[in-house]
Design an enzyme around this catalytic site. Structure first.
Site, PDB file in Angstrom:
ATOM      1  N   HIS A  80       0.837  -1.194   0.000  1.00 45.24           N
ATOM      2  CA  HIS A  80       0.000   0.000   0.000  1.00 45.24           C
ATOM      3  C   HIS A  80       0.874   1.246   0.000  1.00 45.24           C
ATOM      4  CE1 HIS A  80       0.510  -1.079   4.293  1.00 45.24           C
ATOM      5  NE2 HIS A  80       0.352   0.218   4.592  1.00 45.24           N
ATOM      6  N   HIS A 133       0.865   5.287   0.811  1.00 43.98           N
ATOM      7  CA  HIS A 133       0.213   6.358   1.560  1.00 43.98           C
ATOM      8  C   HIS A 133       0.315   7.644   0.746  1.00 43.98           C
ATOM      9  CE1 HIS A 133       0.212   4.319   5.580  1.00 43.98           C
ATOM     10  NE2 HIS A 133       1.205   3.652   5.024  1.00 43.98           N
TER      11      HIS A 133
END
Length: 141
Positions: A97, A99
């Site tokens: 992931h 950010h």
């Protein structure tokens, strides 16, 4: 992966404040944001780290990260952003992931100390999701 929180959110099996979803990625608001409007971009396929991301998905994934970064900045009227990724260490969910954290001058963020804030309620978090979604339409990849 059946027990992965990010897979469940990306596929709609668990609730999340989705700002973008297509066949390749899902992007949703972090519920414990550094700053409001903090988005996580994840591949829809369960991939744990950047080094696990197949070469043919690198370009499409980061094209979406690039587009979403612009939408976050415009959607929350930020002057810039901090775009980051942990790889194993400090990766709170073992799913790749990125950010995207909206930034402004003198916002108080220093180094890698990431204080977290809270949204007042679901209505406030949904309003941030809507503002970012509005900056994506229409997007084609």
């Amino acid at each position: 992966m059946s027990d992965c929180l990010f897979c469940a959110i990306a596929n709609g099996d668990k609730p999340g404040f989705i700002v973008f979803r297509d066949d390749s990625v899902a992007a949703f608001l972090d519920t414990r944001p550094v700053f409001k409007g903090h988005v996580l971009v994840v591949p829809r396929e369960h991939i744990e780290t950047l080094t696990d991301l197949p070469a043919d998905l690198v370009g499409p994934f980061f094209l979406r990260v690039q587009t979403l970064t612009s939408a976050v900045e415009r959607g929350v009227e930020a002057r810039g952003s901090f775009v980051a990724m942990n790889n194993r260490i400090s990766q709170s969910v073992p799913h790749l992931h990125v950010h995207i954290v909206p930034r402004n001058p003198k916002d108080g963020l220093r180094g890698f100390f990431w204080p977290r804030m809270k949204y007042a309620d679901d209505a406030e978090i949904e309003s941030f999701a809507e503002r970012i979604r509005a900056c994506l339409a229409p997007v084609t990849f």
